[in-house]
Design an enzyme around this catalytic site. Structure first.
Site, PDB file in Angstrom:
ATOM      1  N   ASP A   9       0.853  -1.184   0.000  1.00 50.13           N
ATOM      2  CA  ASP A   9       0.000   0.000   0.000  1.00 50.13           C
ATOM      3  C   ASP A   9       0.892   1.238   0.000  1.00 50.13           C
ATOM      4  O   ASP A   9       1.683   1.441   0.928  1.00 50.13           O
ATOM      5  CB  ASP A   9      -0.899  -0.013   1.240  1.00 50.13           C
ATOM      6  N   MET A  10       0.796   2.049  -1.051  1.00 51.79           N
ATOM      7  CA  MET A  10       1.591   3.269  -1.121  1.00 51.79           C
ATOM      8  C   MET A  10       1.127   4.245  -0.032  1.00 51.79           C
ATOM      9  O   MET A  10      -0.061   4.365   0.251  1.00 51.79           O
ATOM     10  CB  MET A  10       1.456   3.913  -2.500  1.00 51.79           C
ATOM     11  N   ASP A 103      -3.221   2.466  -5.882  1.00 50.92           N
ATOM     12  CA  ASP A 103      -2.061   2.559  -4.984  1.00 50.92           C
ATOM     13  C   ASP A 103      -1.855   1.323  -4.116  1.00 50.92           C
ATOM     14  O   ASP A 103      -1.140   1.393  -3.115  1.00 50.92           O
ATOM     15  CB  ASP A 103      -2.184   3.795  -4.097  1.00 50.92           C
ATOM     16  N   GLU A 104      -2.440   0.199  -4.484  1.00 47.39           N
ATOM     17  CA  GLU A 104      -2.218  -1.021  -3.695  1.00 47.39           C
ATOM     18  C   GLU A 104      -2.290  -2.262  -4.575  1.00 47.39           C
ATOM     19  O   GLU A 104      -2.928  -2.274  -5.618  1.00 47.39           O
ATOM     20  CB  GLU A 104      -3.224  -1.129  -2.545  1.00 47.39           C
TER      21      GLU A 104
END
Length: 392
Positions: A9-10, A103-104
Site C-alpha cells: 500500500d503506497m 495505490d495497492e
C-alpha cells in the site's frame, strides 16, 4: 510449503506525489481537494492527519481542524503514471500480481525464497526498489491469506513492514477488532457487537448455522475470516471490477434535465474508460445523494454487455425516471460493472439486427475515441448533450 501473500500500500499516495513533485509542499499539511464547501478530500498527507484530517472528509471540516491545510487539485494522469511504474517493479518479484487499486496490490510470494530470500528480505527489497524508481514510500503486510496481509500492511504505516506467520494467526485474531476486517462495515458493526462479538476470534463462538441464518452467505465468509481462513487467490492481472463517475454540485440541483446532462457527461467518461481496457459491462448503477446525506443506489442488468455511452446513459435515465421526482440532489453518479465473459442473452431483436446495431455503435465509438485522442475531448460533443444543455 508455507504460503505467503504480500499486500503493498503506497503511503498517502496522491499527497505524496504532490509533495515529491513540488518541494515547497514537503513537510506541510496538504490534502487533495478544493476549498468548495461541497468538496470531499481524496487523501491527506501524514502532516495533515496529525490534525485529524483524512480521506472522504468534507473540505470545510478539514479546514476547521487544520486552518493552515493546503488544498491541492488532483492530477489523476500523474498518479496513474506513477502507479504503472510501481506495478512494473512488483512484476519483477512475482509473476502473480493483482492490482487492487491505483495505490495497492497483492503478490503471491510463495516459493520465492530461493531467489529473493525470506519474506521480510523480499519486502525490504521491494520497498527500496520502489523508492529508487518513483521516490515514494510504501507499507507492506505479509500473511498466509489476503485479508490478513491487507490488515498487516496498515500496522506500521508509513513505510513499515509487518508479517504474520502461520503459527501467529490464532493469537493475532484474539486481539484483532472486528472493524479491522474487510467486509465489516458501519451497519454490521453494532449488530455484531450486540452478540458480544468484538474481536475476530469471538466469531468462532457461534456455529455456521448462526451466521447463515443472520447474515446469509456473507456470514459464512465472516465466520471463516474469524478463523483466519480466506480462500481468495491473488488474481493475476486484477481485472477492473467496475468503472464509475460522479459529481457533487455546488448548489443542490432540482431540475431533472440538469441531472441528465451530468449523467450523459459521466456516461461518456466511463464508456471511454472501459473501451480503453477492452471491456464491456452488463450492470448499470445509478447513485444519488441528497442534501441530508441520504443516498440511494439502483442497478439494472442489461441483456447483453456494452461499452456504449448512449446505452449507459439511457439506462441511467430510465432508472432516474423510475424513481420519480427525487427533490433537490447534491450528488449524482453512474457506473458500469459485471464485466463477465459469459455468453450474452440477446434482446428481442433478431440476432442479425442486434449484432449489426451493436457493431455500428462500436465502430462509431472507436472513431470518436480516435478523434478525441488526437484533438482532445472538446472536439466532439454528442448532439443529445447539446440538446440537454440548451434545455430543448
Amino acid at each position: 510449503m508455507q504460503k505467503y501473500i504480500m499486500h503493498l500500500d503506497m503511503d498517502a499516495f496522491f499527497a505524496s506525489v504532490e509533495q515529491m513533485d513540488n518541494p515547497e509542499l514537503r513537510g506541510k499539511p496538504i490534502a487533495i481537494g478544493s476549498p468548495h464547501k461541497r468538496s470531499v478530500l481524496s487523501t491527506a498527507s501524514y502532516e495533515a492527519r496529525k490534525f485529524g484530517v483524512h480521506s472522504a472528509m468534507p473540505s470545510h471540516q478539514a479546514l476547521k481542524l487544520c486552518p493552515h491545510l493546503i488544498l491541492v487539485p488532483g492530477r489523476m494522469a500523474r498518479y496513474k503514471e506513477i502507479s504503472n511504474q510501481v506495478m512494473n517493479v512488483l512484476g519483477n518479484y512475482s509473476p502473480i500480481v493483482e492490482q487492487a487499486s491505483i495505490d495497492e496490490a497483492y503478490l503471491d510470494i510463495t516459493g520465492t525464497g530461493k531467489i529473493f530470500g525470506p519474506p521480510l528480505a523480499l519486502a525490504e527489497s521491494v520497498k527500496q526498489d520502489i523508492f529508487k524508481t518513483v521516490g515514494l514510500t510504501a507499507s507492506i503486510g505479509i500473511a498466509p491469506v489476503k485479508f490478513l496481509a491487507k490488515i498487516a500492511s496498515d500496522l506500521k504505516k508509513p513505510a513499515g513492514i509487518s508479517i504474520i506467520e502461520a503459527h501467529e494467526v490464532d493469537q493475532f485474531l484474539i486481539t484483532l477488532p472486528i472493524e479491522k476486517i474487510p467486509g465489516v462495515g458501519k451497519k454490521a458493526l453494532p449488530r455484531l457487537h450486540s452478540f458480544g462479538i468484538r474481536y475476530a476470534a469471538d466469531m468462532r463462538r457461534y456455529p455456521l448455522e448462526f451466521w447463515k441464518e443472520r447474515f446469509g452467505e456473507r456470514g459464512l465468509v465472516l465466520h471463516a475470516k474469524g478463523a483466519g481462513i480466506d480462500p481468495t487467490p491473488v488474481a493475476v492481472g486484477g481485472q477492473m471490477k467496475s468503472s464509475s463517475a460522479e459529481n457533487t454540485f455546488g448548489e443542490d440541483v432540482r431540475d431533472p434535465q440538469i441531472l441528465k446532462t451530468w449523467l450523459l457527461k459521466q456516461s461518456e467518461r466511463i464508456a471511454a474508460d472501459v473501451r480503453k481496457k477492452g471491456l464491456k459491462g452488463r450492470t448499470i448503477t445509478l447513485k444519488v445523494k441528497f442534501p441530508d446525506f441520504r443516498q440511494i443506489t439502483r442497478s439494472k442488468t442489461l441483456d447483453q454487455r456494452t461499452s456504449n455511452a448512449g446505452t449507459i446513459f439511457k439506462t441511467g435515465c430510465a432508472i432516474l425516471d423510475t424513481e420519480g421526482y427525487l427533490g433537490p440532489v447534491r450528488l449524482i453518479g453512474i457506473g458500469i460493472s459485471n464485466f463477465d465473459e459469459r455468453s450474452e442473452q440477446l434482446s428481442l431483436l433478431t440476432p442479425e439486427q442486434n449484432l449489426s446495431d451493436d457493431k455500428k455503435l462500436e465502430d462509431l465509438d472507436k472513431a470518436v475515441d480516435k478523434v478525441r485522442e488526437k484533438f482532445g475531448n472538446a472536439m466532439l460533443t454528442r448532439g443529445s448533450l447539446l440538446k440537454l444543455s440548451s434545455g430543448k
